[in-house]
Design an enzyme around this catalytic site. Structure first.
Site, PDB file in Angstrom:
ATOM      1  N   GLU A 226       0.850  -1.193   0.000  1.00 35.72           N
ATOM      2  CA  GLU A 226       0.000   0.000   0.000  1.00 35.72           C
ATOM      3  C   GLU A 226       0.884   1.240   0.000  1.00 35.72           C
ATOM      4  OE1 GLU A 226      -3.239   0.180   2.851  1.00 35.72           O
ATOM      5  OE2 GLU A 226      -3.325   2.354   2.728  1.00 35.72           O
ATOM      6  N   ARG A 304      -7.553   2.515  13.304  1.00 36.85           N
ATOM      7  CA  ARG A 304      -8.460   1.380  13.086  1.00 36.85           C
ATOM      8  C   ARG A 304      -8.447   0.426  14.278  1.00 36.85           C
ATOM      9  NH1 ARG A 304     -11.715  -0.795   8.993  1.00 36.85           N
ATOM     10  NH2 ARG A 304     -11.147   0.669   7.360  1.00 36.85           N
ATOM     11  N   GLU A 712     -10.701  -8.222   3.843  1.00 31.04           N
ATOM     12  CA  GLU A 712     -10.005  -8.333   5.123  1.00 31.04           C
ATOM     13  C   GLU A 712     -10.767  -9.069   6.238  1.00 31.04           C
ATOM     14  OE1 GLU A 712      -9.480  -4.015   4.750  1.00 31.04           O
ATOM     15  OE2 GLU A 712      -7.584  -4.327   5.780  1.00 31.04           O
TER      16      GLU A 712
HETATM   17  N1  MTE Z   1      -6.272 -11.435  -1.641  1.00 27.95           N
HETATM   18  C1  MTE Z   1      -5.215 -11.813  -2.369  1.00 27.95           C
HETATM   19  N2  MTE Z   1      -5.295 -12.939  -3.096  1.00 27.95           N
HETATM   20  N3  MTE Z   1      -4.058 -11.084  -2.397  1.00 27.95           N
HETATM   21  C2  MTE Z   1      -3.931  -9.935  -1.648  1.00 27.95           C
HETATM   22  O1  MTE Z   1      -2.881  -9.290  -1.676  1.00 27.95           O
HETATM   23  N4  MTE Z   1      -5.010  -8.382  -0.068  1.00 27.95           N
HETATM   24  C3  MTE Z   1      -6.033  -8.235   0.968  1.00 27.95           C
HETATM   25  C4  MTE Z   1      -7.395  -8.659   0.434  1.00 27.95           C
HETATM   26  N5  MTE Z   1      -7.306  -9.941  -0.210  1.00 27.95           N
HETATM   27  C5  MTE Z   1      -5.040  -9.517  -0.852  1.00 27.95           C
HETATM   28  C6  MTE Z   1      -6.222 -10.304  -0.901  1.00 27.95           C
HETATM   29  C7  MTE Z   1      -6.141  -6.878   1.483  1.00 27.95           C
HETATM   30  S1  MTE Z   1      -5.034  -6.379   2.657  1.00 27.95           S
HETATM   31  C8  MTE Z   1      -7.123  -6.024   1.060  1.00 27.95           C
HETATM   32  S2  MTE Z   1      -7.282  -4.475   1.735  1.00 27.95           S
HETATM   33  C9  MTE Z   1      -8.095  -6.401   0.031  1.00 27.95           C
HETATM   34  O2  MTE Z   1      -7.829  -7.681  -0.501  1.00 27.95           O
HETATM   35  C10 MTE Z   1      -8.045  -5.338  -1.077  1.00 27.95           C
HETATM   36  O3  MTE Z   1      -8.811  -5.649  -2.162  1.00 27.95           O
HETATM   37  P1  MTE Z   1     -10.375  -5.316  -2.268  1.00 27.95           P
HETATM   38  O4  MTE Z   1     -10.549  -3.917  -1.754  1.00 27.95           O
HETATM   39  O5  MTE Z   1     -10.661  -5.478  -3.674  1.00 27.95           O
HETATM   40  O6  MTE Z   1     -11.059  -6.299  -1.365  1.00 27.95           O
HETATM   41  N1  HPA Z   2      -7.566   0.825   5.645  1.00 30.39           N
HETATM   42  C1  HPA Z   2      -6.587   0.449   4.826  1.00 30.39           C
HETATM   43  N2  HPA Z   2      -5.704   1.264   4.335  1.00 30.39           N
HETATM   44  C2  HPA Z   2      -5.791   2.543   4.679  1.00 30.39           C
HETATM   45  C3  HPA Z   2      -6.784   3.002   5.530  1.00 30.39           C
HETATM   46  C4  HPA Z   2      -7.727   2.091   6.038  1.00 30.39           C
HETATM   47  O1  HPA Z   2      -8.642   2.419   6.795  1.00 30.39           O
HETATM   48  N3  HPA Z   2      -6.587   4.308   5.696  1.00 30.39           N
HETATM   49  C5  HPA Z   2      -5.508   4.621   4.974  1.00 30.39           C
HETATM   50  N4  HPA Z   2      -5.025   3.564   4.355  1.00 30.39           N
HETATM   51 MO1  MOS Z   3      -5.316  -3.903   2.987  1.00 39.86          MO
HETATM   52  S1  MOS Z   3      -4.230  -3.974   4.718  1.00 39.86           S
HETATM   53  O1  MOS Z   3      -6.157  -2.433   3.492  1.00 39.86           O
HETATM   54  O2  MOS Z   3      -4.123  -3.394   1.904  1.00 39.86           O
END
Ligand code: MTE
Ligand code: HPA
Ligand code: MOS
Length: 763
Positions: A226, A304, A712
């Site tokens: 990120e 958070r 998550e």
């Molecule tokens: N799933 C896979 N296969 N690989 C990843 O890196 N990251 C996770 C989750 N699932 C991840 C994953 C995290 S930390 C987040 S915040 C969400 O996917 C982000 O994607 P989304 O907002 O589309 O759910």
């Molecule tokens: N979640 C994940 N990533 C972030 C957030 C959050 O709430 N705020 C800033 N980066």
């Molecule tokens: Mo997920 S820890 O918000 O990339």
């Protein structure tokens, strides 16, 4: 609908950073990083390294044309150390050579002298010394001071949760190419292309419009990319800026593990009070977050933790305080759950400890306190709760009492092996906690042959966001999914994007896509009205009484001889725009940090898991037998993608809670710096059974097509594995005083099994 990447994934044809064809003249970078966690640089000798064959140049902080500053929230992090080093692994110099091997060989020849300074690795020590990243914050509801008098039982304690290595399969990396007129294209394995663009512009002292960042997909990010992918993108761009040649850096696993931050370890204190009906009346908690040497995302992660400090429970009197403590570890960062899991672990430990004292199962307390719709969170938002629905459905499907009886019977009949069971309800808020980050854009083009190209700010990292966005367009246009292509995430096509994070990418970018598609669809309907329908057939509202279904145009439910292709071509001939750029931001969210109150989340995701584990009482090793879940998916738009996210999250959460053990020594050096010393779950350690029931509801919510975010939340079911193992140990050694210290490694299980007992064979 299958994940759209599955075909190329299984054939090994999907393109990741390291698969991008190399341009002639490309150079390779490698970082020289600090061997010492804290100190003043006395001298840096790069002479021998510079003289090596194929070495082109070595860059240090002096070579930075703009600001030597990469901090995203607080400007407290140098790209390359100028005079002090703050953690083992902090980049000091960047070697660029004709080959990867030459660059890494030269790194080994760089010599550094550092005057050592005091090293802090413990967040509580940092707090004592006033080493805080930001001032502490407190979330409060009711008044805990008055609460204790109404409590029958008051329990206090402390907890530790360790960090976690992201271990994305694809390591960090970037590839920068100089473009005409002083611009750069940076291919980056990042969750935040705009972050890479913004920081590259700052470091090179260029306007953002000169920097194009392009990301096709990641081999996993999990939060680790990120913010911390930025470093490598900027480094490559910096070298490319000076040398006017393409520069690539794809980190080796050990470089990645050593130099990048991880999930934040937390040390916490709690006090919980219950009345005679087991209602939680008061809860006080203090969190000491181990932020590492720079802010990175720590302030947001800390926030958070506070948001999720009461997990899935309603507590009328809460006081939660968090300190973000500056230590000399690599700056810790986002990791699936983003501080939420750390907050939730503490209240689960508090409940478990209270249950121990009372001699009852923790689930009796958990169930009594589940959030109901209308209950207020400590931050002021009112719950729209599915907590009881999930718990009750889990009980209906899996029969909690029956499972408990089976565990008890097993434990009666077995001396050398014991089972433990735990319930883990979850509640996770969906939205970036920083309100302004909740915005997204989409760019949709319909081509004259009827095919569709879509760009958004979402980054595909295995979670299936591109599949969901494609489904949005396919559903709105009612065309075959094979006609739609999701393009790379690119800062020249879609600007000012939030990172793909907070589980919100599908919601934010999906809804932006929905808006753009609807705009185009409305224009097409207008064309259809004018082209192929008698004016008389347009009803009084002016909306043509027809629809597009599976690529055919229907009028009053009757199929016409007009199809999608014919309509698109007709629009083009009439000079109607077939493209749209849209913007979406969720309504109704706000937060006032001065009051620490507001409505920060678009909605919450709920769920309940039942986890059972078996330990081997001679060896301390264990297996997770089963994880039975009822999870709140809203109205899932993709069963397979959502199921995969749930399973993956659970296994990753179990890894964090049971076997993944990060160890830094007192000098701040990472001891678990390779896969030989850092154990992650493999196919043998995943639960024997994972049973996931979809709690489907068509209640209104702000999710895309009411399909709730899933990235998550499931990770936090893994916390239940910790408590299941703990309960199994207690079945063997009821008097064991087991510290709340995660992960529960086999070593710790073994120590607890024989704590305060003669270490003799139990046979
Ligand atoms: N799933 C896979 N296969 N690989 C990843 O890196 N990251 C996770 C989750 N699932 C991840 C994953 C995290 S930390 C987040 S915040 C969400 O996917 C982000 O994607 P989304 O907002 O589309 O759910
Ligand atoms: N979640 C994940 N990533 C972030 C957030 C959050 O709430 N705020 C800033 N980066
Ligand atoms: Mo997920 S820890 O918000 O990339």
């Amino acid at each position: 609908m299958k994940n759209i990447d599955s075909y190329t994934h299984v054939r090994g044809e999907s393109v990741y950073l390291d698969d991008i064809p190399i341009v002639n003249g490309t150079l390779y970078a490698a970082v020289f990083d600090s061997p010492v966690a804290h100190g003043k640089i006395k001298s840096l000798d790069t002479n021998e390294a510079s003289d090596m064959r194929a070495v082109v140049r070595i860059f240090t902080a002096k070579d930075i044309p703009g600001q030597n500053q990469i901090g995203g929230i607080v400007p407290d992090e140098e790209l390359l150390a100028s005079d002090h080093v703050h953690f083992c692994g902090m980049p000091v110099a960047l070697v660029v050579a004709e080959t990867e091997e030459a660059a890494r060989a030269a790194v080994k020849k760089i010599k550094i002298e550092i005057d050592p300074l005091h090293i802090i690795t413990d967040p509580r020590e940092a707090k004592e010394k006033g080493e805080l990243i930001i001032p502490p914050r407190t979330f409060q509801i009711g008044d805990t001071n008055n609460a204790w008098s109404g409590c029958e039982h008051i329990v206090e304690g402390s907890t530790e949760t360790n960090g976690q290595e992201h271990l994305y399969i694809e390591t960090q990396g970037a590839y920068a190419l100089p473009l005409e007129n002083g611009g750069f294209r940076v291919y980056s394995s990042t969750q935040g292309p705009t972050a890479v663009q913004r920081t590259t512009a700052r470091v090179l002292d260029l306007p953002m419009n000169k920097i194009e960042v392009d990301t096709t997909r990641l081999g996993g990010g999990f939060g680790g990319k990120e913010d911390q992918a930025t470093t490598w993108g900027v480094m490559c761009a910096l070298a490319s800026y000076h040398l006017k040649r393409p520069v690539k850096y794809s980190l080796h696993r050990m470089e990645d593990m050593r130099m990048t931050g991880k999930r934040h370890p937390y040390s916490s204190d709690f006090k919980i009070g219950l009345n005679k009906d087991l209602k939680i009346i008061g809860y006080e908690v203090t969190f000491f977050q181990n932020a590492g040497a720079a802010a990175d995302l720590s302030p947001a992660v800390m926030e958070r933790t506070l948001f999720h400090c009461t997990n899935s429970y309603f507590v009328p009197n809460v006081k939660a305080t968090a300190y973000s403590c500056r230590t000399h570890l690599p700056p810790n960062t986002a990791f699936r759950g983003f501080g939420g899991p750390q907050g939730m672990f503490v209240i689960e430990a508090a409940i478990a400890k209270a249950a121990d004292v009372l001699g009852i199962p923790a689930s009796d307390i958990q169930q009594k306190n589940l959030l109901k719709t209308g209950d207020e969170f400590p931050y002021g938002q009112k719950a729209e709760s599915e907590a009881n629905e999930c718990w009750n459905k889990a009980n209906e499907l899996y029969d909690i009492n029956k499972l408990r009886k089976e565990v008890d019977a097993f434990n009666k009949n077995n001396k050398l092996s014991k089972k433990g069971m735990a319930l883990m309800p979850i509640c996770f808020g969906i939205s970036f906690t920083k309100t302004l980050m909740n915005q997204a854009r989409a760019l949709v083009h319909v081509y004259t042959d009827g095919s569709v190209g879509i760009s958004t700010g979402a980054v595909e990292m295995g979670q299936g966001v591109n599949t969901k966005i494609l489904q949005v367009a396919a559903r709105i246009f009612s065309i075959d999914p094979s006609r739609i292509k999701i393009n790379s995430t690119n800062t020249w096509r879609v600007a000012n994007t939030s990172p793909t994070a907070a589980s919100a990418a599908a919601d934010l970018n999906g809804r932006a896509t929905e808006i753009a598609c609807n705009e185009i669809l409305n224009r097409l309907k207008q064309v259809a009205a004018e082209e192929c329908l008698a004016v008389a057939e347009i009803d009084k509202t002016g909306i043509p009484p027809f629809e597009i279904k599976e690529e055919w145009i229907y009028i009053n439910g009757k199929k016409t001889d007009w199809n999608w292709n014919k309509l698109v071509m007709a629009a083009y001939i009439r000079r109607v725009s077939l493209s749209e750029h849209s913007h979406y931001t969720p309504p109704g969210i706000h937060f006032d940090p001065a009051k620490e109150k507001g409505h920060p989340f678009a909605y919450h995701v709920y769920g309940t898991a039942i986890i059972t584990a078996t330990i081997d009482c001679l060896r301390g090793i264990y297996e997770v037998d089963s994880v039975k879940v009822v999870h709140d998916f809203g109205s899932s738009m993709n069963y397979l993608v959502d199921l995969g996210q749930c399973e993956g999250g659970i296994v990753q959460g179990i890894g964090w809670m049971t076997m993944e053990e990060l160890l830094y020594n007192k000098e701040g050096k990472l001891m678990t710096n390779a896969l030989s010393t850092y154990k992650v779950p493999d196919i043998y350690s995943v639960p024997k059974e994972i049973d996931i029931h979809f709690l489907q509801s068509d209640k209104d919510n702000l999710a895309i097509f009411r399909s709730k975010a899933v990235g998550e939340p499931p990770l936090m079911y893994g916390i239940g594995a910790y408590f299941a193992l703990r309960n199994a140990v207690k079945a063997f050694n009821p008097s064991a005083d087991i510290p709340y210290d995660a992960p529960m490694t086999p070593e710790k299980v073994l120590m607890s099994l024989y704590q305060k007992k003669e270490v003799t064979s139990p046979v």
